[in-house]
Design a protein around this motif. Sequence first.
Motif, PDB file in Angstrom:
ATOM      1  N   ALA A   1       0.786  -1.262   0.084  1.00 25.08           N
ATOM      2  CA  ALA A   1       0.084   0.172  -0.025  1.00 25.08           C
ATOM      3  C   ALA A   1       0.846   1.444  -0.087  1.00 25.08           C
ATOM      4  N   GLY A   2       2.014   1.316   0.863  1.00 19.55           N
ATOM      5  CA  GLY A   2       2.781   2.508   0.708  1.00 19.55           C
ATOM      6  C   GLY A   2       3.439   2.520  -0.230  1.00 19.55           C
ATOM      7  N   SER A   3       4.003   1.527  -1.285  1.00 17.98           N
ATOM      8  CA  SER A   3       4.684   1.742  -2.376  1.00 17.98           C
ATOM      9  C   SER A   3       3.718   2.334  -3.394  1.00 17.98           C
ATOM     10  N   LEU A   4       2.679   1.879  -3.622  1.00 18.22           N
ATOM     11  CA  LEU A   4       1.571   2.340  -4.433  1.00 18.22           C
ATOM     12  C   LEU A   4       1.195   3.868  -4.164  1.00 18.22           C
ATOM     13  N   ALA A   5       1.251   4.268  -2.908  1.00 17.50           N
ATOM     14  CA  ALA A   5       0.902   5.551  -2.297  1.00 17.50           C
ATOM     15  C   ALA A   5       1.873   6.696  -2.976  1.00 17.50           C
ATOM     16  N   VAL A   6       3.049   6.166  -3.218  1.00 18.40           N
ATOM     17  CA  VAL A   6       4.032   7.042  -3.873  1.00 18.40           C
ATOM     18  C   VAL A   6       3.411   7.258  -5.233  1.00 18.40           C
ATOM     19  N   LYS A   7       3.114   6.368  -5.966  1.00 21.57           N
ATOM     20  CA  LYS A   7       2.896   6.523  -7.371  1.00 21.57           C
ATOM     21  C   LYS A   7       1.396   7.577  -7.336  1.00 21.57           C
ATOM     22  N   ILE A   8       0.705   7.117  -6.337  1.00 20.69           N
ATOM     23  CA  ILE A   8      -0.624   7.940  -6.539  1.00 20.69           C
ATOM     24  C   ILE A   8      -0.439   9.181  -6.042  1.00 20.69           C
ATOM     25  N   ALA A   9       0.430   9.543  -5.093  1.00 20.99           N
ATOM     26  CA  ALA A   9       0.775  11.056  -4.989  1.00 20.99           C
ATOM     27  C   ALA A   9       1.358  11.682  -5.819  1.00 20.99           C
ATOM     28  N   TYR A  10       2.017  11.025  -6.729  1.00 21.69           N
ATOM     29  CA  TYR A  10       2.522  11.880  -7.914  1.00 21.69           C
ATOM     30  C   TYR A  10       1.600  11.918  -8.851  1.00 21.69           C
ATOM     31  N   HIS A  11       0.734  10.896  -9.170  1.00 16.81           N
ATOM     32  CA  HIS A  11      -0.345  11.017  -9.957  1.00 16.81           C
ATOM     33  C   HIS A  11      -1.281  12.074  -9.659  1.00 16.81           C
ATOM     34  N   LEU A  12      -1.682  12.484  -8.431  1.00 23.20           N
ATOM     35  CA  LEU A  12      -2.489  13.464  -8.186  1.00 23.20           C
ATOM     36  C   LEU A  12      -1.976  14.879  -7.895  1.00 23.20           C
ATOM     37  N   GLY A  13      -0.531  15.037  -8.386  1.00 25.03           N
ATOM     38  CA  GLY A  13       0.004  15.992  -8.515  1.00 25.03           C
ATOM     39  C   GLY A  13       0.899  16.487  -7.274  1.00 25.03           C
ATOM     40  N   ALA A  14       1.513  15.477  -6.507  1.00 27.46           N
ATOM     41  CA  ALA A  14       2.452  16.062  -5.652  1.00 27.46           C
ATOM     42  C   ALA A  14       3.585  16.561  -6.174  1.00 27.46           C
ATOM     43  N   LYS A  15       4.068  17.732  -5.295  1.00 28.88           N
ATOM     44  CA  LYS A  15       5.207  18.498  -6.092  1.00 28.88           C
ATOM     45  C   LYS A  15       6.468  17.500  -5.662  1.00 28.88           C
ATOM     46  N   LYS A  16       6.409  16.897  -4.140  1.00 28.31           N
ATOM     47  CA  LYS A  16       7.495  16.503  -3.851  1.00 28.31           C
ATOM     48  C   LYS A  16       6.946  15.273  -2.801  1.00 28.31           C
ATOM     49  N   VAL A  17       7.735  14.030  -2.971  1.00 32.68           N
ATOM     50  CA  VAL A  17       7.235  12.886  -2.157  1.00 32.68           C
ATOM     51  C   VAL A  17       8.265  12.254  -1.430  1.00 32.68           C
ATOM     52  N   ILE A  18       8.183  12.193  -0.106  1.00 33.15           N
ATOM     53  CA  ILE A  18       9.280  11.703   0.780  1.00 33.15           C
ATOM     54  C   ILE A  18       8.627  10.565   1.213  1.00 33.15           C
ATOM     55  N   ALA A  19       9.727   9.303   1.266  1.00 31.91           N
ATOM     56  CA  ALA A  19       9.118   8.078   1.642  1.00 31.91           C
ATOM     57  C   ALA A  19      10.143   7.542   2.861  1.00 31.91           C
ATOM     58  N   ALA A  20       9.322   7.145   3.853  1.00 29.69           N
ATOM     59  CA  ALA A  20      10.000   6.677   5.107  1.00 29.69           C
ATOM     60  C   ALA A  20       9.790   5.063   5.304  1.00 29.69           C
ATOM     61  N   GLY A  21      10.717   4.308   5.820  1.00 27.90           N
ATOM     62  CA  GLY A  21      10.385   3.063   6.270  1.00 27.90           C
ATOM     63  C   GLY A  21      11.717   2.284   6.676  1.00 27.90           C
ATOM     64  N   ARG A  22      11.483   0.851   7.057  1.00 27.78           N
ATOM     65  CA  ARG A  22      12.686   0.242   7.547  1.00 27.78           C
ATOM     66  C   ARG A  22      13.628  -0.016   6.677  1.00 27.78           C
ATOM     67  N   ASN A  23      13.264  -0.447   5.448  1.00 27.90           N
ATOM     68  CA  ASN A  23      14.224  -1.041   4.449  1.00 27.90           C
ATOM     69  C   ASN A  23      14.843   0.002   3.527  1.00 27.90           C
ATOM     70  N   ALA A  24      16.335   0.271   3.690  1.00 27.54           N
ATOM     71  CA  ALA A  24      16.700   1.460   2.972  1.00 27.54           C
ATOM     72  C   ALA A  24      16.899   0.999   1.561  1.00 27.54           C
ATOM     73  N   GLU A  25      17.208  -0.145   1.265  1.00 28.05           N
ATOM     74  CA  GLU A  25      17.215  -0.486  -0.175  1.00 28.05           C
ATOM     75  C   GLU A  25      15.952  -0.672  -0.835  1.00 28.05           C
ATOM     76  N   LYS A  26      14.764  -1.047  -0.337  1.00 28.43           N
ATOM     77  CA  LYS A  26      13.464  -0.757  -0.868  1.00 28.43           C
ATOM     78  C   LYS A  26      13.008   0.401  -1.318  1.00 28.43           C
ATOM     79  N   LEU A  27      13.399   1.503  -0.049  1.00 31.30           N
ATOM     80  CA  LEU A  27      12.905   2.802  -0.232  1.00 31.30           C
ATOM     81  C   LEU A  27      13.755   3.483  -1.383  1.00 31.30           C
ATOM     82  N   SER A  28      14.719   3.141  -1.593  1.00 33.54           N
ATOM     83  CA  SER A  28      15.618   3.749  -2.787  1.00 33.54           C
ATOM     84  C   SER A  28      15.043   3.307  -4.141  1.00 33.54           C
ATOM     85  N   LYS A  29      14.160   2.275  -4.278  1.00 37.64           N
ATOM     86  CA  LYS A  29      13.546   1.802  -5.556  1.00 37.64           C
ATOM     87  C   LYS A  29      12.343   2.312  -5.837  1.00 37.64           C
TER      88      LYS A  29
END
Length: 318
Positions: A144-172
């Motif tokens: 849900a969180g990774s999909l939220a990144v895409k949806i936020a951009y789709h809805l027009g977000a200027k900037k998206v910041i992702a937080a989570g436990r796995n740094a490698e997954k976050l970077s992708k």
Amino acid sequence: MKAAIVTKAGTNPVYSTFKEPKNTADELKINVTAAALTNLTKMRALGNHYSSTQSFPIIAGTDGVGTTNEGKRVYFVMPTAPFGALAQQTIVNKHLIVPIPKELDDITAAAIANPGMSSWVALVSRAHFKAGQTVLINGATGSAGSLAVKIAYHLGAKKVIAAGRNAEKLSKLGADATVPFDMTTKDGIDQFEKDLDPYFKEGIDVVLDYLWGDSALSIMTAIAKAGNRNKSRFVSIGAASGQKDINLPSSLLRSSTIEILGSGVRSASMPELLASIKGVFEFAAAENISIPVKTYPLENIESAWNAPTQPRVVVEVK
């Protein structure tokens, strides 16, 4: 017909035979093709959710995909008890369906509806998000969180910041910035809170929180300490951290412009939820969006029920 039947509260469903539903003036019979196993589905089936029925036996399944008797392909939600989505047929109020674009297959539609809706309705209906705003997603490495990144951009977000436990997954994830969890504490302040500070000083308009617990408290503390006079709307979507309670000082609320909201089955209206799912489907169809899925046939419901939640589990019904 065959179905996943829960015989009493607190027990897992079993594959067995159940009576077929019958049409009424206000309800449609659906020939089910696929249904996702969400946390909501499991909690409601076990009698552990505030919307659960306490009258058993019931068929498990909160939402799914299927066809009407006229052959129209639809997504449906909240079948009429005792019927559920995990059956060859179900019955649902005619106002609780959403058409599925032809470009979207049944498995993807079943899998993406709930996680996609969670961020869409939180942004649009709860946070009143506007294009050009900045969004922080806490718990961005889950489906849900990774999909939220895409949806936020789709809805027009200027900037998206992702937080989570796995740094490698976050970077992708394709976010503008990432903040991995580091809850190491020094002088009463955890590193995660320190790492968030420059972003909140710059300004974050909406926080989508899938985790709750310590990380959520760190985010709210960072908002208060940043001293930014712009409002930050903190929207609680889930508690995937497993921590149900936090110690939230009232001074934190009095000393900041933070607004704390919830987003869920009762905080958003059913029309808002269905409109969000429709938006997710149209977005997924147009952009060819998919999420990782593991499928099981209905007769293997016991294995599906106990399977890991990642990737998302979808039950195929034939």
